[in-house]
Design a protein around this motif. Structure first.
Motif: not given
Length: 110
Positions: A36-57
């Motif tokens: 999904s998109i959470r906090y304006n970045m891709p989020a992936f549900k892993v167990g009870k948590h989420h991991l996120y990534f985003t790109a910068y320059k």
């Protein structure tokens, strides 16, 4: 096109390639992961948590990565300065795919 695909499409082609590889790693490790998109970045549900990534320059940020003492030495190589939970993968270097897989697996067990 999914919301995550739309997010990735806004970046330069080389960056899109890395983001797509990172996205695919989640599905390789956890085929049924929810994205999904959470906090304006891709989020992936892993167990009870989420991991996120985003790109910068110059890098891809990967969050939150803490509480994994078994791989802390490997993670420390990518830890962002003055943070305890952010990793930076430089765009001019290969993604540490095996480390990312380990992080996803371990976080999904917490």
């Amino acid at each position: 096109m999914t919301e995550v695909e739309k997010y990735i499409s806004q970046f330069e082609p080389d960056t899109q390639d890395k983001l797509n590889v990172l996205r695919q790693v989640f599905f390789e490790v956890l085929p049924n992961t929810e994205e999904s998109i959470r906090y304006n970045m891709p989020a992936f549900k892993v167990g009870k948590h989420h991991l996120y990534f985003t790109a910068y320059k110059k890098h891809i940020g990967f969050y939150p990565v803490y509480g994994l003492p078994e791989i802390e030495n490997e993670v420390a190589l990518y830890r962002a300065k003055k943070t305890k939970d952010s990793l930076h993968f430089m765009l001019d270097k290969p993604l540490p795919i095996e480390l990312i897989k380990s992080i996803i697996k371990l976080k999904s067990q917490l």
